[in-house]
Design an enzyme around this catalytic site. Structure first.
Site, PDB file in Angstrom:
ATOM      1  N   GLY A  89       8.644   1.891  -9.567  1.00 20.41           N
ATOM      2  CA  GLY A  89       9.235   0.879  -9.219  1.00 20.41           C
ATOM      3  C   GLY A  89       9.212  -0.565 -10.102  1.00 20.41           C
ATOM      4  NE  ARG A  90       3.835  -3.099  -8.884  1.00 17.22           N
ATOM      5  CZ  ARG A  90       2.858  -3.868  -8.501  1.00 17.22           C
ATOM      6  NH1 ARG A  90       3.067  -5.205  -8.580  1.00 17.22           N
ATOM      7  NH2 ARG A  90       1.991  -3.690  -7.742  1.00 17.22           N
ATOM      8  CG  ASP A  99      10.049  -8.831  -7.705  1.00 22.30           C
ATOM      9  OD1 ASP A  99       9.216  -7.747  -7.901  1.00 22.30           O
ATOM     10  OD2 ASP A  99       9.445  -9.756  -7.388  1.00 22.30           O
ATOM     11  NE  ARG A 104       0.198   1.624 -14.955  1.00 22.06           N
ATOM     12  CZ  ARG A 104      -0.021   1.800 -13.876  1.00 22.06           C
ATOM     13  NH1 ARG A 104      -0.865   1.458 -13.010  1.00 22.06           N
ATOM     14  NH2 ARG A 104       1.035   2.344 -13.204  1.00 22.06           N
ATOM     15  CG  ASP A 109       3.027   7.602  -3.851  1.00 19.15           C
ATOM     16  OD1 ASP A 109       2.580   7.787  -2.907  1.00 19.15           O
ATOM     17  OD2 ASP A 109       3.111   6.512  -4.505  1.00 19.15           O
ATOM     18  CG  ASN A 110      -0.644   5.585  -5.135  1.00 22.51           C
ATOM     19  OD1 ASN A 110       0.229   5.335  -5.893  1.00 22.51           O
ATOM     20  ND2 ASN A 110      -1.035   4.797  -4.281  1.00 22.51           N
ATOM     21  CG  ASP A 138      -0.583   3.879  -9.228  1.00 16.02           C
ATOM     22  OD1 ASP A 138      -0.435   3.310 -10.292  1.00 16.02           O
ATOM     23  OD2 ASP A 138       0.088   4.859  -8.646  1.00 16.02           O
TER      24      ASP A 138
END
Length: 488
Positions: A89-90, A117, A168, A244-245, A254
């Site tokens: 998402g980001r 966003d 990263r 998902d992490n 994450d």
């Protein structure tokens, strides 16, 4: 080599969204060396075009081109509940550099941003940057942080903050959630491609067995079992261990509402969104095991073609049962080392558990206790052990010290050698929340010196660094037991 699927909408070409007037906040010399970026005397890239690339404003440097940036879809379980499709998402993967994937976090909206966003703020970027590099220096597998680029562009979280982009690195950013995504779509061809890629690039030893997919699963489980044992040994709480992490390379990934323990509380919750304590410190091994069960479920189709559904399930279930054993062996070994033992004895686990219970009952500082324990003289009278003063129940801890000193004497422990060995595994410096918060507050005033200082200190966590001794102290009372949010 990044995992991509041509023509597959789960990997979508995505350009970063530029930020206005970018400026350097931090750069990691260690990560720069990893990928061959030359730095000047200020520890910033000699090639000035890196500022454009790592802000998301450009894609080319003098020596590197990133023509195919992309974001990926994945799915997963969040707080134990199936959440369906998620994704980057980001985060935008720029491409490969020196056998590492380079990813920008906070570089703008992607197709998988949902209602977000796509931006990150300075606060969370500093925390991820410092913790990534701290974990690496502690010897714990992790994604790496290369840089933070800031901008005065406003971004709203709980309050109005400023934007930042954290670059990263990792050999791969593939997660358990990628397997769950293809399995949930019953896209077995893509699931196989993903597994085959991992075996070829990251787990080639799996090909030496008759069951490469089963071996792949076993090795992913083993890496993550060892990883969570290492977290427990340094008092690290991830805070949001959704499936998902979870990295399939066994990396810490994450960094959101994480925290290191100050006062030891076995049930410490570092994420204020975790109302039920699902991801509390003492539950992390159990939750990682649960996430490996999610991976096993997603990998059933890979074994079905050869074995049928039931036998595939049985094989994966049997492999999954090894997780607690692998974890227990790693945990016991790490805590034996923390206590300065050079041999294994039957009563060690009971001795470790008694200590942790006493530390919990008295809220003893986790890092400082183990670091100071290394200074203990094995023939010192119990009444002269200053560490007793950290405990409320003096009689109980005195009995523990009697047994501990007897245990050391049983293997003829040498005080000087043990002290050096314990200092190699018990850090003096960790990223405590109050230290991170002060660096953030200074950075919000455009003073990035504290970020640089913390990076220097945390890059050598086992060294005494007497000039920075104050950074090893427990937090002030108003910063004890801080919980942070997912946007932190």
């Amino acid at each position: 080599m990044a995992f991509t699927l041509s023509g597959n909408d789960a990997c979508q070409a995505t350009l970063p969204t530029p930020i206005p007037n970018p400026y350097w906040v931090a750069f990691s010399p260690s990560s720069a060396k990893l990928v061959g970026i030359d730095l000047d005397e200020n520890h910033l890239p000699v090639d000035k075009t890196w500022l454009e690339v790592l802000s998301g404003n450009g894609l080319n440097t003098a020596n590197h081109q990133f023509p195919n940036p992309m974001a990926t879809a994945y799915s997963g379980h969040q707080f134990g509940v199936w959440a369906g499709q998620l994704g980057d998402g980001r985060a935008i993967l720029l491409g490969d550099i020196a056998s590492q994937e380079l990813q920008l976090k906070g570089a703008g909206i992607t197709r998988f941003s949902r209602m977000g966003d796509g931006r990150a703020v300075l606060r969370s970027s500093i925390r991820e940057f410092l913790c990534s590099e701290s974990m690496h220096a502690l010897g714990i597998p992790t994604t790496r942080a290369l840089s933070i680029v800031g901008s005065d562009m406003p971004v709203r979280r709980e309050t109005l903050e400023t934007a930042a982009v954290c670059a990263r690195l990792a050999p791969s950013f593939i997660r358990v959630g990628h397997f769950e995504h293809y399995a949930s779509l019953q896209n077995h061809a893509r699931l196989k491609e993903l597994a085959d890629y991992l075996i070829e690039i990251h787990y080639p030893e799996s090909l030496q067995t008759d069951e490469p997919y089963l071996e792949l699963f076993k090795r992913i489980c083993a890496r993550n079992a060892n990883l969570v044992a290492q977290w427990q040994a340094v008092g690290f709480c991830h805070g949001v261990l959704n499936s998902d992490n979870i990295s399939v390379l066994g990396l810490t990934i994450d960094y959101g509402p994480f925290g290191f323990l100050d006062q030891f509380q076995i049930d410490h919750i570092c994420n204020h969104s975790d109302q039920g304590g699902r991801y509390a410190y003492h539950r992390q091994p159990q939750i990682m095991h649960w996430n490996m069960a999610c991976l096993a479920s997603a990998m059933i189709p890979l074994l079905e073609l050869r074995h049928g559904e039931k036998e595939a399930q049985d094989l994966l279930r049997s492999a999954l049962e090894e997780f607690p054993n692998t974890y227990a062996r790693a945990w016991q070994s790490l805590f034996r080392n923390k206590l300065g033992f050079s041999t294994e004895q039957d009563r060690d686990v009971a001795l470790i558990e008694r200590l942790l219970q006493a530390m919990h009952d008295s809220k003893v500082d986790f890092t400082n206790f183990f670091r100071n324990l290394g200074k203990l003289k094995s023939k010192l009278p119990i009444s002269q052990i200053s560490l007793r003063d950290d405990f409320i129940d003096r009689d109980a801890i005195d009995l523990w010290f009697v047994d501990y000193l007897a245990r050391l004497q049983s293997e003829s422990s040498n005080d000087s050698e043990r002290h050096l060995a314990m200092n190699r595994v018990n850090p003096k410096y960790i990223l405590r929340n109050h230290l991170a918060q002060f660096a953030i507050e200074q950075a919000q005033k455009k003073d990035f010196s504290e970020v640089s200082k913390l990076l220097k200190i945390l890059s050598n966590p086992f060294d005494d660094q007497p000039e920075f001794a104050s950074y090893s102290l427990a937090p002030p009372p108003d910063m004890d037991m801080v919980e942070v949010s997912c946007s932190s």
